[in-house]
Design a protein around this motif. Structure first.
Motif, mmCIF file in Angstrom:
data_model
loop_
_atom_site.group_PDB
_atom_site.id
_atom_site.type_symbol
_atom_site.label_atom_id
_atom_site.label_comp_id
_atom_site.label_asym_id
_atom_site.label_seq_id
_atom_site.Cartn_x
_atom_site.Cartn_y
_atom_site.Cartn_z
ATOM 1 N N SER A 176 22.651 37.936 16.830
ATOM 2 C CA SER A 176 22.319 36.567 16.407
ATOM 3 C C SER A 176 22.568 35.571 17.529
ATOM 4 O O SER A 176 21.747 34.690 17.789
ATOM 5 C CB SER A 176 23.148 36.168 15.187
ATOM 6 O OG SER A 176 22.827 36.982 14.099
ATOM 7 N N PHE A 177 23.709 35.715 18.208
ATOM 8 C CA PHE A 177 24.058 34.789 19.282
ATOM 9 C C PHE A 177 23.054 34.879 20.436
ATOM 10 O O PHE A 177 22.582 33.859 20.942
ATOM 11 C CB PHE A 177 25.479 35.060 19.788
ATOM 12 C CG PHE A 177 25.930 34.079 20.819
ATOM 13 C CD1 PHE A 177 26.398 32.832 20.444
ATOM 14 C CD2 PHE A 177 25.866 34.391 22.170
ATOM 15 C CE1 PHE A 177 26.793 31.909 21.399
ATOM 16 C CE2 PHE A 177 26.264 33.481 23.123
ATOM 17 C CZ PHE A 177 26.735 32.233 22.739
ATOM 18 N N LEU A 178 22.717 36.109 20.838
ATOM 19 C CA LEU A 178 21.774 36.264 21.941
ATOM 20 C C LEU A 178 20.389 35.738 21.572
ATOM 21 O O LEU A 178 19.739 35.083 22.389
ATOM 22 C CB LEU A 178 21.688 37.733 22.372
ATOM 23 C CG LEU A 178 22.875 38.269 23.151
ATOM 24 C CD1 LEU A 178 22.763 39.779 23.345
ATOM 25 C CD2 LEU A 178 23.031 37.569 24.497
ATOM 26 N N SER A 179 19.940 36.006 20.354
ATOM 27 C CA SER A 179 18.633 35.504 19.911
ATOM 28 C C SER A 179 18.591 33.986 19.969
ATOM 29 O O SER A 179 17.635 33.396 20.491
ATOM 30 C CB SER A 179 18.317 35.969 18.494
ATOM 31 O OG SER A 179 18.127 37.355 18.467
ATOM 32 N N LEU A 180 19.618 33.351 19.466
ATOM 33 C CA LEU A 180 19.690 31.895 19.467
ATOM 34 C C LEU A 180 19.766 31.352 20.893
ATOM 35 O O LEU A 180 19.060 30.404 21.252
ATOM 36 C CB LEU A 180 20.903 31.428 18.656
ATOM 37 C CG LEU A 180 21.098 29.918 18.543
ATOM 38 C CD1 LEU A 180 19.912 29.269 17.852
ATOM 39 C CD2 LEU A 180 22.384 29.623 17.787
ATOM 40 N N THR A 181 20.592 31.979 21.723
ATOM 41 C CA THR A 181 20.758 31.539 23.108
ATOM 42 C C THR A 181 19.436 31.620 23.865
ATOM 43 O O THR A 181 19.048 30.675 24.561
ATOM 44 C CB THR A 181 21.835 32.397 23.820
ATOM 45 O OG1 THR A 181 23.076 32.210 23.144
ATOM 46 C CG2 THR A 181 21.974 32.027 25.281
ATOM 47 N N ILE A 182 18.735 32.731 23.723
ATOM 48 C CA ILE A 182 17.469 32.902 24.429
ATOM 49 C C ILE A 182 16.444 31.881 23.955
ATOM 50 O O ILE A 182 15.739 31.271 24.759
ATOM 51 C CB ILE A 182 16.956 34.349 24.272
ATOM 52 C CG1 ILE A 182 17.871 35.298 25.061
ATOM 53 C CG2 ILE A 182 15.505 34.477 24.734
ATOM 54 C CD1 ILE A 182 17.651 36.760 24.758
ATOM 55 N N LYS A 183 16.354 31.638 22.649
ATOM 56 C CA LYS A 183 15.426 30.641 22.133
ATOM 57 C C LYS A 183 15.749 29.261 22.677
ATOM 58 O O LYS A 183 14.861 28.512 23.079
ATOM 59 C CB LYS A 183 15.467 30.624 20.603
ATOM 60 C CG LYS A 183 14.749 31.785 19.978
ATOM 61 C CD LYS A 183 14.853 31.736 18.475
ATOM 62 C CE LYS A 183 14.259 33.000 17.876
ATOM 63 N NZ LYS A 183 14.462 33.087 16.434
ATOM 64 N N GLN A 184 17.031 28.881 22.697
ATOM 65 C CA GLN A 184 17.433 27.582 23.191
ATOM 66 C C GLN A 184 17.124 27.436 24.688
ATOM 67 O O GLN A 184 16.660 26.400 25.132
ATOM 68 C CB GLN A 184 18.914 27.325 22.934
ATOM 69 C CG GLN A 184 19.238 27.109 21.485
ATOM 70 C CD GLN A 184 20.718 27.003 21.212
ATOM 71 O OE1 GLN A 184 21.548 27.431 22.012
ATOM 72 N NE2 GLN A 184 21.071 26.439 20.066
ATOM 73 N N GLU A 185 17.413 28.501 25.442
ATOM 74 C CA GLU A 185 17.194 28.429 26.885
ATOM 75 C C GLU A 185 15.710 28.383 27.241
ATOM 76 O O GLU A 185 15.343 27.829 28.263
ATOM 77 C CB GLU A 185 17.893 29.602 27.579
ATOM 78 C CG GLU A 185 19.400 29.460 27.532
ATOM 79 C CD GLU A 185 20.160 30.559 28.231
ATOM 80 O OE1 GLU A 185 19.535 31.453 28.850
ATOM 81 O OE2 GLU A 185 21.408 30.532 28.184
#
Length: 126
Positions: free
Chosen positions: A114-123
């Motif tokens: 979940s954290f990586l998915s969110l981080t990649i989308k934000q970046e």
């Protein structure tokens, strides 16, 4: 399944040099395994380095091999399977994760997934 592997401390300098060459001249990276990893073309291979998940590449080939030769070092990496990847992306938000041997599959680590998915989308701004 997206996967997570560790860059061994002894290979970090070589990994950096390979990255510079691929950025300048094009090409790809690879990782060999004794068994077929549960990763498919288009999925991500994330890397832990010095206790942090620092980035990922996009898998473009998974195939059987009798070993792969590093063009930079001439070293033969033994294994029965090779995962080739390119399109390297550095994470702006580094993720603490203790190094390990073998493979971890991201979807089997729900909080990290979940954290990586969110981080990649934000970046990416998506």
């Amino acid at each position: 399944m997206d996967m997570l592997v560790t860059t061994p401390q002894s290979e970090i300098d070589t990994s950096r040099k390979e990255g510079e060459i691929v950025e300048q001249e094009g090409g790809y990276w690879f990782r060999t395994f004794r068994f077929r990893p549960k990763v498919e073309v288009g999925e991500k291979i994330f890397f832990v380095e010095t206790g942090l998940i620092k980035g990922y590449g996009i898998v473009f080939e998974v195939s059987q091999t009798k070993g792969e030769e590093c063009e930079l070092t001439g070293r033969i990496w033994n294994g029965n399977w090779v995962v080739k990847y390119n399109n390297w992306q550095w994470l702006k938000t580094l993720v603490p994760f203790k190094g390990f041997q073998g493979i971890r599959y991201i979807e089997r680590l729900p909080e990290l997934s979940s954290f990586l998915s969110l981080t990649i989308k934000q970046e990416r701004g998506k």
